[in-house]
Write a protein that holds these residues in place. Structure first.
Motif, short mmCIF file in Angstrom:
data_model
loop_
_atom_site.label_atom_id
_atom_site.label_comp_id
_atom_site.label_asym_id
_atom_site.label_seq_id
_atom_site.Cartn_x
_atom_site.Cartn_y
_atom_site.Cartn_z
N VAL A 185 -25.55 8.45 -12.94
CA VAL A 185 -24.46 9.20 -12.28
C VAL A 185 -24.80 10.69 -12.46
N SER A 186 -24.21 11.58 -11.70
CA SER A 186 -24.45 12.96 -11.79
C SER A 186 -23.16 13.77 -11.33
N GLN B 12 -16.70 19.11 -12.73
CA GLN B 12 -16.34 18.14 -11.85
C GLN B 12 -15.64 16.97 -12.73
N ARG B 13 -15.66 15.71 -11.91
CA ARG B 13 -14.88 14.64 -12.49
C ARG B 13 -16.05 13.34 -12.11
N ILE B 14 -16.44 12.71 -13.13
CA ILE B 14 -17.18 11.65 -12.80
C ILE B 14 -16.68 10.33 -13.10
N THR B 15 -17.03 9.09 -12.53
CA THR B 15 -16.43 7.89 -13.15
C THR B 15 -17.50 7.00 -13.42
N ALA C 233 -14.24 -2.43 -15.79
CA ALA C 233 -13.48 -1.23 -16.77
C ALA C 233 -14.19 0.00 -16.24
N SER C 234 -13.76 1.16 -16.54
CA SER C 234 -14.09 2.24 -16.11
C SER C 234 -14.13 3.55 -17.10
N LEU C 235 -14.93 4.37 -17.09
CA LEU C 235 -14.84 5.38 -17.78
C LEU C 235 -14.94 6.83 -16.98
N THR D 252 -25.33 3.85 -18.55
CA THR D 252 -25.29 5.09 -17.29
C THR D 252 -26.04 6.26 -17.95
N LYS D 253 -27.06 6.52 -17.31
CA LYS D 253 -27.56 8.00 -17.78
C LYS D 253 -26.75 9.12 -17.07
N LEU D 254 -26.00 10.02 -17.61
CA LEU D 254 -25.05 11.02 -16.79
C LEU D 254 -25.84 12.29 -16.94
#
Lengths: 115, 112
Positions: free
Chosen positions: B10-11, B16-19, B73-75, B107-109
């Motif tokens: 994800v990027s 910003q906000r990411i999930t 689930a989510s972060l 997951t690579k942010l």
């Protein structure tokens, strides 16, 4: 401060054995579940083994019968005896302290190379 | 293939906000087992970010939050910062057949 320090990793031939150690400090060792988690370079985390406060154990299916986890509460130490090592066991091995059903502290890891 | 499924990457831009999602099954989240989240900075050991679905250790900023519902689930990370660039892993109990515990694939942010 909670500290977990692994040692015992190294280069070993296929079929060989290694014993990993984890020296713990900063908490009452006997009160906590403990885990070994490994990570192949550039890949994700893989849970390997668990030992509870009562000495109950669990293993990843691919290491069952080859790896043995044990603890010496008097020495504040956790161990992983690894026999019949395979190339696919090559990874960084982390010692970790259980917290609820997660992990709240990790060591810095010890590298095992089977080649 | 992990029992818990995460997007590989994800990027987001700073601020910003990411999930990040973590999809499980009736054997873990659906059986009411908890979700935990870890952050792994480059070259470092993992660090606990969230435990018991939505609880933050005292050393984790409140920009990090998480939830669990059904078999997922989510972060969420708000106010994205460059230092948040890392790998993130979810974890729960496994089905017991191959693993007592399982991690998501990670997951690579990337912070753009």
């Amino acid at each position: 401060e909670v500290q977990l320090v692994e040692s015992g990793g190294g280069l070993v031939q296929p079929g060989g054995s290694l014993r990993l150690s984890c020296a713990a400090s900063g908490f009452t060792f006997s009160d906590y579940d403990l885990h070994w988690v490994r990570q192949v370079s550039g890949k994700g985390l893989e849970w390997v083994s668990f030992i509870g406060t009562a000495g109950d154990t669990e293993y990843l299916a691919s290491v069952k019968g080859r790896f043995t986890i044990f603890r010496e509460n008097a020495e504040n130490s956790l161990f992983l005896q690894m026999n019949s090592l395979r190339a696919e066991d090559t990874a960084m091995y982390y010692c970790a302290r259980g917290y609820f059903s997660g992990i709240d502290h990790w060591g810095q890891g010890t590298l095992v190379t089977v080649s | 293939q992990s029992v818990l499924t995460q997007p590989p990457s994800v990027s987001g831009a700073p601020g910003q906000r990411i999930t990040i999602s973590c999809t499980g099954s009736s054997s873990n989240f659906g059986a009411n087992y908890d979700a935990h989240w870890y952050q792994q900075l480059p070259g470092a050991a993992p660090k606990l970010l969230i435990y018991n679905n939505n609880k933050r250790p005292s050393n984790v900023p409140d920009r990090f939050s998480a939830s669990k519902s059904g078999t997922s689930a989510s972060l969420t990370i708000t106010g994205l910062r460059p230092e948040d660039e890392a790998d993130y892993y979810c974890q729960s109990y496994g089905s017991g057949l191959s693993a007592y515990w399982v991690f998501g694939g990670g997951t690579k942010l990337t912070v753009l």
